[in-house]
Design an enzyme around this catalytic site. Structure first.
Site, PDB file in Angstrom:
ATOM      1  NE  ARG A  46      -7.645  92.280  -4.440  1.00  0.00           N
ATOM      2  CZ  ARG A  46      -7.948  93.575  -4.327  1.00  0.00           C
ATOM      3  NH1 ARG A  46      -7.027  94.484  -4.367  1.00  0.00           N
ATOM      4  NH2 ARG A  46      -9.200  93.941  -4.187  1.00  0.00           N
ATOM      5  CG  ASP A  49     -12.434  93.447  -9.018  1.00  0.00           C
ATOM      6  OD1 ASP A  49     -11.414  93.622  -8.351  1.00  0.00           O
ATOM      7  OD2 ASP A  49     -13.572  93.737  -8.595  1.00  0.00           O
ATOM      8  NE  ARG A  53      -4.962  99.912 -12.859  1.00  0.00           N
ATOM      9  CZ  ARG A  53      -5.620 100.899 -13.469  1.00  0.00           C
ATOM     10  NH1 ARG A  53      -5.305 101.255 -14.709  1.00  0.00           N
ATOM     11  NH2 ARG A  53      -6.589 101.530 -12.844  1.00  0.00           N
ATOM     12  CE1 TYR A 112     -17.018  97.361  -2.709  1.00  0.00           C
ATOM     13  CE2 TYR A 112     -17.073  94.964  -2.744  1.00  0.00           C
ATOM     14  CZ  TYR A 112     -16.432  96.140  -2.419  1.00  0.00           C
ATOM     15  OH  TYR A 112     -15.207  96.112  -1.819  1.00  0.00           O
ATOM     16  NE  ARG A 165      -3.530  98.878  -6.444  1.00  0.00           N
ATOM     17  CZ  ARG A 165      -4.600  99.268  -5.758  1.00  0.00           C
ATOM     18  NH1 ARG A 165      -5.040 100.501  -5.866  1.00  0.00           N
ATOM     19  NH2 ARG A 165      -5.217  98.423  -4.957  1.00  0.00           N
TER      20      ARG A 165
HETATM   21  O1  CP3 Z   1      -3.917  88.233  -7.654  1.00  0.00           O
HETATM   22  C1  CP3 Z   1      -5.087  88.609  -7.456  1.00  0.00           C
HETATM   23  O2  CP3 Z   1      -5.733  88.269  -6.447  1.00  0.00           O
HETATM   24  C2  CP3 Z   1      -5.707  89.512  -8.500  1.00  0.00           C
HETATM   25  C3  CP3 Z   1      -7.115  89.277  -8.812  1.00  0.00           C
HETATM   26  C4  CP3 Z   1      -8.089  90.030  -7.904  1.00  0.00           C
HETATM   27  C5  CP3 Z   1      -8.331  91.425  -7.923  1.00  0.00           C
HETATM   28  N1  CP3 Z   1      -9.363  91.689  -7.075  1.00  0.00           N
HETATM   29  C6  CP3 Z   1      -7.605  92.430  -8.740  1.00  0.00           C
HETATM   30  C7  CP3 Z   1      -7.688  93.864  -8.418  1.00  0.00           C
HETATM   31  C8  CP3 Z   1      -8.965  89.471  -6.975  1.00  0.00           C
HETATM   32  C9  CP3 Z   1      -9.077  88.009  -6.529  1.00  0.00           C
HETATM   33  C10 CP3 Z   1      -9.776  90.529  -6.472  1.00  0.00           C
HETATM   34  C11 CP3 Z   1     -10.857  90.317  -5.500  1.00  0.00           C
HETATM   35  C12 CP3 Z   1     -11.607  91.459  -4.984  1.00  0.00           C
HETATM   36  N2  CP3 Z   1     -11.958  92.622  -5.635  1.00  0.00           N
HETATM   37  C13 CP3 Z   1     -12.190  91.491  -3.692  1.00  0.00           C
HETATM   38  C14 CP3 Z   1     -12.143  90.351  -2.691  1.00  0.00           C
HETATM   39  C15 CP3 Z   1     -10.879  90.325  -1.902  1.00  0.00           C
HETATM   40  C16 CP3 Z   1     -10.822  91.367  -0.824  1.00  0.00           C
HETATM   41  O3  CP3 Z   1      -9.923  92.230  -0.943  1.00  0.00           O
HETATM   42  O4  CP3 Z   1     -11.597  91.308   0.126  1.00  0.00           O
HETATM   43  C17 CP3 Z   1     -12.834  92.729  -3.552  1.00  0.00           C
HETATM   44  C18 CP3 Z   1     -13.573  93.221  -2.335  1.00  0.00           C
HETATM   45  C19 CP3 Z   1     -12.688  93.441  -4.780  1.00  0.00           C
HETATM   46  C20 CP3 Z   1     -13.251  94.782  -5.145  1.00  0.00           C
HETATM   47  C21 CP3 Z   1     -12.198  95.759  -5.487  1.00  0.00           C
HETATM   48  N3  CP3 Z   1     -11.383  95.688  -6.591  1.00  0.00           N
HETATM   49  C22 CP3 Z   1     -11.846  96.937  -4.769  1.00  0.00           C
HETATM   50  C23 CP3 Z   1     -12.491  97.386  -3.471  1.00  0.00           C
HETATM   51  C24 CP3 Z   1     -10.802  97.557  -5.477  1.00  0.00           C
HETATM   52  C25 CP3 Z   1     -10.127  98.889  -5.187  1.00  0.00           C
HETATM   53  C26 CP3 Z   1      -9.315  98.900  -3.983  1.00  0.00           C
HETATM   54  C27 CP3 Z   1      -8.212  97.867  -3.964  1.00  0.00           C
HETATM   55  O5  CP3 Z   1      -8.236  96.999  -3.068  1.00  0.00           O
HETATM   56  O6  CP3 Z   1      -7.333  97.918  -4.808  1.00  0.00           O
HETATM   57  C28 CP3 Z   1     -10.502  96.733  -6.590  1.00  0.00           C
HETATM   58  C29 CP3 Z   1      -9.448  96.994  -7.615  1.00  0.00           C
HETATM   59  C30 CP3 Z   1      -8.490  95.903  -7.926  1.00  0.00           C
HETATM   60  N4  CP3 Z   1      -8.807  94.583  -8.095  1.00  0.00           N
HETATM   61  C31 CP3 Z   1      -7.085  96.065  -8.171  1.00  0.00           C
HETATM   62  C32 CP3 Z   1      -6.587  94.795  -8.472  1.00  0.00           C
HETATM   63  C33 CP3 Z   1      -5.172  94.435  -8.836  1.00  0.00           C
HETATM   64  C34 CP3 Z   1      -6.322  97.380  -8.163  1.00  0.00           C
HETATM   65  C35 CP3 Z   1      -6.784  98.215  -9.282  1.00  0.00           C
HETATM   66  C36 CP3 Z   1      -5.729  99.088  -9.921  1.00  0.00           C
HETATM   67  O7  CP3 Z   1      -4.624  98.605 -10.270  1.00  0.00           O
HETATM   68  O8  CP3 Z   1      -6.035 100.256 -10.150  1.00  0.00           O
END
Ligand code: CP3
Length: 345
Positions: free
Chosen positions: A26, A76, A39, A152, A30
């Site tokens: 990540r 994602d 965003r 999910y 944010r």
């Molecule tokens: O640099 C990076 O790693 C960005 C790419 C990336 C995102 N999500 C962007 C994202 C990657 C590799 C992921 C993986 C991801 N997504 C996982 C596996 C990693 C982990 O945390 O275990 C999972 C479980 C998700 C599912 C997911 N996506 C959730 C549960 C959420 C909401 C809660 C949270 O953690 O933010 C997201 C949203 C998400 N994915 C955001 C980002 C930057 C935030 C969204 C926003 O800006 O509103």
């Protein structure tokens, strides 16, 4: 890209490197003001993911801000359930919500066939990022593990205990296996296209491995991840692409993880008892500083980073990372500081 130019690829090849390569799960997100500025132009997070030029810009932000050894695709793990028409939306302060989750066995039977071309926007983002990166910085492509996508898709949202999912799995084993098979096939086609588009490395996120007891972990998670890795290793187009497996607190021993044939195991932050002597020369290791340390003082960050660096010093194929993703409340200055600490170690 030749391995000789990249610390990260060298480490994935189980070589000892002068200084450990470093990137962060990540790393785009944010916590970065540059991310928030982009965003806010999008109401829906997935709409942003569907814009390859924006994804390229976002993936490059942490590369430009910090001195990192790898980029990761901006996207994602829920793009695959979205392509299966499960109605993936992201709700502010709540995370993913599916308007059309898998609730009963017939929903699995009736799923549309996965068409990897539905996700062309992802492969386009991969190519854009790859074209914009310096030659010696590899790009990680990724997917969720079949089990994590299944969890999910049944639960329909994030949850602490995924009760609905666990009940579905207990009562509908056959359907669960069918759903896992559909996701495994989809992940293979999806990753293949990411690699074709330019991804140098793949990471598989089994973020909900911790929900399963030892037997169910093998049955519903590891067996499918293993099939996915095996399919990639048998395909001439993807056979040489290193694969990293992030499995959150799996109830299994070291050898069981190694047996997935992943090239690298990414350790969750509390997997402190993982015995690296069992893993040595078999897999590379990535991890596993507790992300919460980045909320502390610089002195403490340095102290905790050194503990990790001391522990893995001399391990053939060690990659510095956090034991889970950077959270939105982390100060980017601390991320920069940590990167410098690792470089100067
Ligand atoms: O640099 C990076 O790693 C960005 C790419 C990336 C995102 N999500 C962007 C994202 C990657 C590799 C992921 C993986 C991801 N997504 C996982 C596996 C990693 C982990 O945390 O275990 C999972 C479980 C998700 C599912 C997911 N996506 C959730 C549960 C959420 C909401 C809660 C949270 O953690 O933010 C997201 C949203 C998400 N994915 C955001 C980002 C930057 C935030 C969204 C926003 O800006 O509103």
């Amino acid at each position: 890209m030749s391995d000789s130019n990249s610390l990260f690829l060298k480490a994935l090849n189980k070589e000892i490197t002068k200084t450990p390569p470093i990137w962060f799960m990540r790393q785009a997100g944010r916590y970065m003001p540059e991310y928030r500025a982009i965003r806010k132009k999008f109401k829906n997070f997935l709409d942003m993911c569907k814009n390859p030029d924006v994804c390229c810009e976002l993936a490059l932000q942490p590369i430009n801000a910090f001195n990192l050894d790898s980029a990761i695709l901006f996207s994602d793990i829920l793009t695959i359930p979205d392509a299966f028409n499960l109605g993936v939306t992201f709700v502010e302060n709540e995370g993913p919500v599916f308007t059309n989750p898998v609730s009963k066995p017939v929903d699995v039977d009736n799923l549309i066939a996965f068409n990897p071309d539905e996700l062309n926007y992802v492969y386009e983002a991969v190519t854009n990022i790859k074209n914009s990166l310096p030659e010696n910085i590899p790009l990680i492509g990724f997917c969720g593990s079949p089990w994590t996508l299944t969890a999910y898709s049944i639960e329909g949202r994030s949850s602490k205990d995924f009760k609905k999912t666990i009940r579905f799995v207990e009562n509908n084993q056959e359907s669960t296996h069918l759903l896992l098979t559909k996701f495994t096939d989809a992940c293979y086609l999806y990753l293949r296209k990411q690699i074709k588009a330019g991804a140098d490395v793949i990471q598989i996120f089994d973020s909900w491995a911790n929900l399963l007891d030892a037997e169910n972990l093998r049955n519903f998670s590891l067996n499918y991840t293993k099939s996915l890795i095996s399919a990639l290793k048998q395909d001439p187009l993807t056979a040489n692409t290193p694969i990293i497996l992030f499995s959150r607190e799996p109830k299994c021993d070291e050898q069981t993880l190694i047996n997935t044939s992943a090239d690298c195991i990414s350790l969750y932050w509390d997997m402190v008892d993982f015995d690296i002597n069992i893993a040595r020369d078999k897999v590379a290791i990535q991890g596993n500083l507790d992300p919460k340390v980045l909320l502390e003082s610089k002195d403490l960050i340095k102290e905790e980073a050194y503990k990790i660096l001391d522990k893995y010093e001399g391990y053939p194929g060690y990659i510095f990372n956090l034991g889970h993703g950077i959270t939105p409340n982390i100060n980017p200055d601390n991320v920069k500081f940590l990167t410098d600490v690792v470089r100067e170690y």
